[in-house]
Enzyme design. Sequence first.
Site, short mmCIF file in Angstrom:
data_model
loop_
_atom_site.label_atom_id
_atom_site.label_comp_id
_atom_site.label_asym_id
_atom_site.label_seq_id
_atom_site.Cartn_x
_atom_site.Cartn_y
_atom_site.Cartn_z
N SER A 143 5.30 -19.51 -16.35
CA SER A 143 5.23 -19.63 -14.89
C SER A 143 5.87 -20.91 -14.39
O SER A 143 5.49 -22.01 -14.80
CB SER A 143 3.76 -19.66 -14.43
N HIS B 232 8.05 -15.48 -11.79
CA HIS B 232 8.71 -14.95 -12.99
C HIS B 232 9.86 -14.05 -12.56
O HIS B 232 9.76 -13.34 -11.59
CB HIS B 232 7.73 -14.10 -13.80
N HIS C 250 2.07 -9.91 -19.03
CA HIS C 250 0.72 -10.39 -19.36
C HIS C 250 -0.25 -9.24 -19.62
O HIS C 250 -0.12 -8.16 -19.05
CB HIS C 250 0.17 -11.26 -18.22
N TYR D 195 -3.24 -9.19 -18.51
CA TYR D 195 -4.01 -8.91 -17.28
C TYR D 195 -3.28 -7.97 -16.32
O TYR D 195 -3.87 -7.46 -15.38
CB TYR D 195 -4.40 -10.21 -16.55
N GLU D 196 -1.98 -7.75 -16.57
CA GLU D 196 -1.26 -6.81 -15.70
C GLU D 196 -1.59 -5.36 -16.07
O GLU D 196 -1.20 -4.43 -15.37
CB GLU D 196 0.25 -7.04 -15.83
N ALA E 179 2.14 -22.18 -18.38
CA ALA E 179 1.40 -23.05 -17.48
C ALA E 179 -0.06 -22.92 -17.89
O ALA E 179 -0.51 -21.81 -18.20
CB ALA E 179 1.59 -22.58 -16.05
N MET F 65 -3.58 -17.76 -19.92
CA MET F 65 -3.72 -16.30 -20.02
C MET F 65 -2.55 -15.65 -20.77
O MET F 65 -2.24 -14.48 -20.55
CB MET F 65 -3.80 -15.69 -18.61
N SER F 66 -1.89 -16.43 -21.62
CA SER F 66 -0.72 -15.87 -22.30
C SER F 66 -0.57 -16.49 -23.69
O SER F 66 -1.54 -17.00 -24.26
CB SER F 66 0.54 -16.15 -21.48
N ASN G 199 -3.07 -27.89 -13.60
CA ASN G 199 -4.27 -28.10 -12.77
C ASN G 199 -5.44 -28.49 -13.66
O ASN G 199 -5.44 -28.24 -14.85
CB ASN G 199 -4.63 -26.79 -12.05
N HIS H 52 -2.77 -19.85 -7.40
CA HIS H 52 -1.53 -19.67 -8.17
C HIS H 52 -0.44 -20.58 -7.61
O HIS H 52 0.40 -21.08 -8.36
CB HIS H 52 -1.11 -18.20 -8.15
N1 HPA Z 1 -6.78 -21.15 -16.15
C1 HPA Z 1 -6.15 -20.12 -16.76
N2 HPA Z 1 -4.85 -19.96 -16.72
C2 HPA Z 1 -4.10 -20.87 -16.09
C3 HPA Z 1 -4.69 -21.97 -15.46
C4 HPA Z 1 -6.11 -22.11 -15.49
O1 HPA Z 1 -6.70 -23.06 -14.95
N3 HPA Z 1 -3.67 -22.69 -14.90
C5 HPA Z 1 -2.52 -22.06 -15.22
N4 HPA Z 1 -2.78 -20.96 -15.92
#
Ligand code: HPA
Length: 266
Positions: A25, A55, A77, A79-80, A107, A205-206, A229, A241
Site C-alpha cells: 500500500s 494499489h 488480499h 480480506y477481499e 504497510a 493484513m498481508s 500508524n 486507510h
Molecule cells: N493494522 C493492520 N493492518 C495495517 C495497519 C494496522 O494498524 N496499518 C497498515 N496496515
Amino acid sequence: MNKTTEFIKKKTENFKPEIGIILGSGLGELADEYCDYAISYNDIPNFIKSTVQGHKGRLVFAEIMGKKIVMMQGRNHFYEGHSMGEITYPVKVMKALGIKTLILTNAAGAVNENFKPADLMLITDHINNMGANPLIGPNDNTLGERFPDMTEVYKKSLIELAKTCALKLGIAVQEGVYWANSGPSYETPAEIKMIRKLGGDAVGMSTVPEAIVANYCGLNVLGISCITNAASSESGSKLSHQEVIEAADIAKNKFKSLILDIIKHI
Ligand code: HPA
C-alpha cells in the site's frame, strides 16, 4: 501455470527476472519509475484483479541497477475474499519465471512502542494469525515439501545486507516480528495489547501467505514493513486507510533508496 507463464513470456519478449518485489500500500511508485513492460493483472490468465485503493494491479518488468526485476504493483488480499491459494499464486508464477529472491513490502501498524509512523522495519520473523495457511490442500512435490521448515523464512543474510545498505544511506531501520491478521477491520486496543504480549512488533493484513509460499518453494525472502500508524486507537484517535496511505507517502523516498541499494547488492 503454463498458460500464465507463456502469456507473460510472450508479452515481455522472454524477460527473465532474477528478483521479485511485491509493492505494498502506497509503495508502488518504484514501478512507475522503472517500467520496461507492464501487464495488468486483469489481462493475465488465472490472475485476480486488485481492488484496494492505493494499489494499481499490474505486473511490471524492468532492469534496475543492472538486475532484472519483476514487480507486483499492488497485491491481492485474503480480506477481499480471495482464497489463500489465489493470493499466493503470483509468487509461484514469479518462481516459475526464474526469480531466486523475493522482496515483500507492506504497510503495517506499529505494535512496538518504540516505532513511529514512516519508520521502516526489516521483518525478522512472522506470526500467522490469519486463520488459514496457503499450503493447505494437495501438495505439489515438484514445488516443495508437504511439511516445510519455517525456521528462517526471512533470510538472515538479506537482513544483514539491508542493514548495511541502510547504514550507508543514513536511513534508520527497525527490526521486528510481523503479525498478520486477516483484516479488513483494524485491531482493537485489547488485540494490540495481546499482540505485544505475544511477541509482535508490527501488524498487518498481508505478506505472511506470500512469505510462507516463497520459503516453501525455495526462494530467498526479504520483508520490509513501512510503519504507517500506531496500531489501533491506543492513542485515542481513530485509524483510517487514508492515514496509512499518507504515512507510506512520507516514507516512500527512503523506502525507494533502500530498495534500490539492496537490489544493487543482491
Ligand atoms: N493494522 C493492520 N493492518 C495495517 C495497519 C494496522 O494498524 N496499518 C497498515 N496496515
